[in-house]
Design a protein around this motif. Structure first.
Motif, short mmCIF file in Angstrom:
data_model
loop_
_atom_site.label_atom_id
_atom_site.label_comp_id
_atom_site.label_asym_id
_atom_site.label_seq_id
_atom_site.Cartn_x
_atom_site.Cartn_y
_atom_site.Cartn_z
N TRP A 85 0.83 -1.21 0.00
CA TRP A 85 0.00 0.00 0.00
C TRP A 85 0.87 1.26 0.00
O TRP A 85 1.94 1.29 0.60
N THR A 86 0.39 2.28 -0.67
CA THR A 86 1.07 3.58 -0.63
C THR A 86 0.01 4.67 -0.44
O THR A 86 -1.15 4.49 -0.85
N THR A 87 0.42 5.77 0.15
CA THR A 87 -0.54 6.86 0.39
C THR A 87 -1.02 7.46 -0.93
O THR A 87 -2.01 8.18 -0.95
N ASP A 88 -0.32 7.17 -2.05
CA ASP A 88 -0.78 7.65 -3.36
C ASP A 88 -2.15 7.05 -3.71
O ASP A 88 -2.83 7.56 -4.60
N THR A 109 4.16 10.54 -3.23
CA THR A 109 5.49 9.93 -3.05
C THR A 109 6.43 10.36 -4.17
O THR A 109 7.64 10.33 -4.02
N CYS A 161 3.52 10.30 4.42
CA CYS A 161 3.69 9.84 3.05
C CYS A 161 4.41 8.49 3.07
O CYS A 161 5.47 8.36 3.67
N LEU A 162 3.80 7.46 2.47
CA LEU A 162 4.44 6.14 2.50
C LEU A 162 4.42 5.54 1.10
O LEU A 162 3.39 5.41 0.51
N LYS B 129 6.46 -4.59 2.54
CA LYS B 129 5.80 -3.74 3.54
C LYS B 129 6.82 -3.24 4.57
O LYS B 129 6.85 -2.08 4.91
N LYS B 132 9.58 -0.22 4.20
CA LYS B 132 9.18 1.18 4.35
C LYS B 132 9.25 1.57 5.83
O LYS B 132 9.61 2.69 6.17
#
Lengths: 162, 252
Positions: A85-88, A109, A161-162, B129, B132
């Motif tokens: 998962w990404t905050t995008d 990101t 932000c990840l 995961k 990060k």
């Protein structure tokens, strides 16, 4: 008949238990919806935001409950780790709602500052000032950092932000 | 050695490393030196706990005997735990806790980066995961090493002492044995050579900025991977496993 569109409509009602203004679709954790239109069996695939996020189990249970109560005969919620998962994946509507709730939304990101590893410019969700500072990269939940506005002096959460 | 057995052992090791460190950091909950650090350590503990769950769930699947993550976490005794000795060390003062995290992070981040290329899809996904999270863990512990080392005389001395006390446990992070080489030949776990280089680079850079001295490599402790631990782990497990031991099968 239970269709994919109907399932997506229902998922609109399932909120993030820790940030109850955005739903699981806006948060970007729903990675797939499959429906067997004959039997009505639905498989919803979700991905965790942070590995240890305790909200994930609650979200999975809430999705099951919402769909079963709406008459979907059989529901399976699958957890998928990859792609991570990404905050995008938080939608524009999701970001707007976070801000209205008082949480500064994450920057992209691919933002040039993020790519260079520089600190992001974060707008205060209360007064809109860009004169802000990070107090701690660790906030009230795994996904948030703690910031302070130098103009209105209010502390606020920022979605990292990840 | 059979590949499946080696994979099970490896997942236990990674699960135990992350779980034991998570528990240690959780012990700081409500006792952190400042509010922000209390939250930082419990945030890290939560990340590590999530990683531990992933590894132990996968270990249970690989073993195929129906053991759950909870069975593996709560119903093995200390001789069955295969974490490295570094993570089980008591928290000590804040410099000790930070130094322990720093040495772990300096190894963990490059290890996870390399694990992204594992031929085992699940291990690669777990690393995807975790990498990060490990990135900002290392940033956090590095910043504090510099703050302590280049801070006051007292904080410098305590950070140097912590490094001195914990250095002996770093050798174990780079040990290989039959389990490891079996998996390495199958492309499931990475070559430790480049990981050691990355570890050395991080440690040297951060300690230089922190004006701290890197301890000499003298006697290196070993045995954690075989279930031989320092006396501290048993006490920790006694507390951590109490509920499941006293009330077997109890659930929330």
């Amino acid at each position: 008949m239970i269709t994919k569109d109907r399932i997506l409509e229902l998922l609109d009602y399932v909120k993030d238990p820790e940030i109850p203004v955005i739903n699981v679709l806006e948060l970007g954790v729903v990675r797939g919806v499959e429906v067997d239109e004959e039997s009505g069996r639905a498989v919803v695939t979700i991905t965790p935001t942070y590995t240890g996020c305790p909200a994930m189990d609650v979200m999975a249970a809430d999705i099951r409950k919402e769909l079963l109560e709406a008459g979907v005969p059989e529901v399976e919620v699958k957890m998928s780790l990859s792609p991570a998962w990404t905050t995008d994946w938080i939608t524009e509507a999701g970001k707007r709602k976070l801000k209205e709730y008082g949480i500064a939304p994450p920057e992209k990101t691919a933002d040039i500052r993020a790519l260079k590893g520089e600190d992001p410019v974060v707008e205060c969700p209360q007064c809109g000032s860009k004169n802000t500072m990070m107090l701690s990269p660790f906030g009230s939940t795994a996904c948030k950092a703690l910031w302070k506005c130098n103009d209105c002096l209010e502390p606020f959460d920022q979605f990292k932000c990840l | 050695m059979e590949l499946n057995e080696a994979l099970f052992q490896f997942c236990l090791r990674r699960g135990d490393d992350t779980h034991v460190l998570s528990h240690r950091l959780g012990e700081w909950c409500g006792h952190g030196p400042v509010l922000e650090e209390d939250m930082a350590l419990t945030n890290r503990a939560l990340d590590l706990l999530g990683q531990a769950r992933n590894y132990l769930q996968y270990a249970g699947q690989v073993e195929g005997k129906g053991r759950s993550e909870d069975d593996l976490a709560y119903l093995r005794n200390e001789r069955g735990y295969v974490n490295c000795k570094l993570v089980e060390q008591p928290n000590g003062d804040y410099a000790h806790t930070i130094a322990k995290c720093f040495l772990f992070d300096a190894w963990h981040l490059p290890f996870l980066k390399a694990q992204l290329d594992s031929k085992d899809e699940q291990l690669a996904a777990i690393a995807g995961k975790a990498v990060k999270e490990a990135t900002y863990h290392l940033r956090h512990s590095s910043e504090w090493m510099v703050r302590f080392g280049d801070g006051t005389e007292e904080s410098h001395q305590r950070a140097q002492q912590a490094l001195h006390d914990l250095w002996t446990f770093t050798g174990e992070l780079f040990e290989t044995d039959e389990v490891y080489t079996t998996l390495q030949q199958a492309g499931i776990v990475p070559d430790l050579g480049p990981i050691k280089e990355a570890f050395d680079r991080t440690v040297n850079e951060v300690l230089a900025e922190a004006t701290l001295k890197r301890p000499e490599d003298e006697f290196m402790a070993s045995g954690g991977r075989k279930g031989q631990h320092t006396e501290h782990l048993g006490h920790m497990l006694g507390e951590m496993q109490f509920l499941q031991r006293a009330h077997p099968g109890a659930q929330w």
